[in-house]
Design an enzyme around this catalytic site. Structure first.
Site, PDB file in Angstrom:
ATOM      1  N   CYS A  96       0.816  -1.215   0.000  1.00  0.00           N
ATOM      2  CA  CYS A  96       0.000   0.000   0.000  1.00  0.00           C
ATOM      3  C   CYS A  96       0.859   1.279   0.000  1.00  0.00           C
ATOM      4  O   CYS A  96       1.413   1.621  -1.029  1.00  0.00           O
ATOM      5  CB  CYS A  96      -0.960  -0.034   1.176  1.00  0.00           C
ATOM      6  SG  CYS A  96      -2.408   0.988   0.894  1.00  0.00           S
ATOM      7  N   ARG A 130     -12.305   6.430  -0.743  1.00  0.00           N
ATOM      8  CA  ARG A 130     -11.310   5.389  -0.460  1.00  0.00           C
ATOM      9  C   ARG A 130     -11.770   4.047  -1.045  1.00  0.00           C
ATOM     10  O   ARG A 130     -12.984   3.801  -1.151  1.00  0.00           O
ATOM     11  CB  ARG A 130     -11.097   5.243   1.060  1.00  0.00           C
ATOM     12  CG  ARG A 130     -10.580   6.510   1.703  1.00  0.00           C
ATOM     13  CD  ARG A 130     -10.139   6.264   3.134  1.00  0.00           C
ATOM     14  NE  ARG A 130      -8.951   5.397   3.208  1.00  0.00           N
ATOM     15  CZ  ARG A 130      -7.696   5.809   3.020  1.00  0.00           C
ATOM     16  NH1 ARG A 130      -7.491   7.077   2.702  1.00  0.00           N
ATOM     17  NH2 ARG A 130      -6.693   4.975   3.106  1.00  0.00           N
ATOM     18  N   HIS A 192      -3.527  -5.647   2.383  1.00  0.00           N
ATOM     19  CA  HIS A 192      -3.250  -5.820   3.813  1.00  0.00           C
ATOM     20  C   HIS A 192      -3.845  -7.170   4.243  1.00  0.00           C
ATOM     21  O   HIS A 192      -4.316  -7.942   3.410  1.00  0.00           O
ATOM     22  CB  HIS A 192      -3.915  -4.705   4.619  1.00  0.00           C
ATOM     23  CG  HIS A 192      -3.442  -3.336   4.274  1.00  0.00           C
ATOM     24  ND1 HIS A 192      -2.190  -2.861   4.603  1.00  0.00           N
ATOM     25  CD2 HIS A 192      -4.058  -2.327   3.611  1.00  0.00           C
ATOM     26  CE1 HIS A 192      -2.063  -1.617   4.177  1.00  0.00           C
ATOM     27  NE2 HIS A 192      -3.175  -1.264   3.565  1.00  0.00           N
TER      28      HIS A 192
HETATM   29  N1  GLN Z   1      -1.982   6.917   2.428  1.00  0.00           N
HETATM   30  C1  GLN Z   1      -2.114   6.024   1.262  1.00  0.00           C
HETATM   31  C2  GLN Z   1      -3.539   6.051   0.685  1.00  0.00           C
HETATM   32  O1  GLN Z   1      -4.460   6.446   1.363  1.00  0.00           O
HETATM   33  C3  GLN Z   1      -1.763   4.616   1.629  1.00  0.00           C
HETATM   34  C4  GLN Z   1      -2.779   3.989   2.562  1.00  0.00           C
HETATM   35  C5  GLN Z   1      -2.282   2.678   3.143  1.00  0.00           C
HETATM   36  O2  GLN Z   1      -1.109   2.409   3.237  1.00  0.00           O
HETATM   37  N2  GLN Z   1      -3.253   1.826   3.582  1.00  0.00           N
HETATM   38  O3  GLN Z   1      -3.730   5.603  -0.467  1.00  0.00           O
END
Ligand code: GLN
Length: 244
Positions: A96, A130, A192
């Site tokens: 990520c 998101r 993840h």
């Molecule tokens: N900050 C980055 C995003 O929001 C990565 C998020 C993360 O590592 N889960 O895309």
């Protein structure tokens, strides 16, 4: 049993970049390396710390935009070293936020540009919404399952291979069906979970490359009982693929 060799596993920025349990990847790799009969030294690399003498396997986890900003300077200091290790075939799994930083740039939703290492030919732009949820991929390691939570939409460069193809979930950007990126022994992914405990085939592929680099000999795996991991993987996949 005398050790078959010693593998140094470097965890990049465990304090700043290890949200959503990605520390579990480091623990999984260390445990499996030892179960395969190798010694494992885990080196936590924090911003400003000297680089270890050996690095046979690298893991980097996810982080908030602010965490990515905090590690940016140290990444720049170590940029040539990391590019050289990748070119030398050192296996790396970047999840990520660290996946994004291994690309050319991560431009946050607020327009802040965080330059990346360019090890992976990808570019990421933060979105207002998101991409969150369970995810299943078809990969060279079989079907892989995990959890994604990112604002970043990542686009692959023309010749960049993905890590996998999305079966369930969003993936790189929710539109082109790709997830992650893979160049030689470097894997970038949004998964993840942490990704590795429930996907042992991916973990052992990384370990095999690290063992060959560390010993100069082919990887000598032990027959591990992965029945629990296999249950975790197949049950999650079945649950996510069930029509809602
Ligand atoms: N900050 C980055 C995003 O929001 C990565 C998020 C993360 O590592 N889960 O895309």
């Amino acid at each position: 049993m005398t050790a078959k060799g010693q593998i140094t596993l470097v965890h990049l920025y465990p304090r700043e970049m290890s949200i959503y349990g990605d520390l579990g990847n480091t623990r999984c790799l260390a445990a499996r390396i030892r179960r395969h009969g190798y010694d494992c030294v885990v080196h936590d690399h924090h911003p400003g710390m000297p680089w270890p003498e050996q690095a046979h396997l690298l893991m980097g986890g996810g982080g908030q935009d602010s965490g990515q900003s905090r590690v940016q300077d140290d990444l720049e200091v170590n940029a040539d070293r990391l590019r050289g290790l990748a070119a030398d075939g050192v296996p790396m799994v970047m999840i990520c936020g660290m996946y994004q930083m291994f690309g050319h740039a991560f431009i946050t939703h607020d327009g802040v540009e965080l330059p990346g290492l360019g090890i992976l030919d990808v570019t990421t732009r933060g979105q207002s919404t998101r991409m969150i949820g369970g995810i299943v991929l078809d990969t060279d390691f079989g079907q892989v399952v995990g959890f994604e939570n990112h604002s970043g939409a990542t686009v692959l460069g023309a010749g960049q291979a993905p890590f996998g193809r999305v079966v369930v979930g969003h993936g790189n950007n929710g539109t082109d069906g790709t997830e992650g990126a893979r160049t030689h022994n470097v894997i970038g992914s949004y998964l993840h979970g942490p990704i590795l405990p429930a996907n042992p085939a991916v973990a052992d592929a990384l370990i095999a490359a690290a063992a060959e680099l560390a010993t100069g000999r082919p990887f000598e795996p032990e027959p591990l009982d992965d029945s629990l991991a296999e249950q975790a993987r197949t049950r999650q996949i079945a649950r996510l693929r069930k029509p809602s």
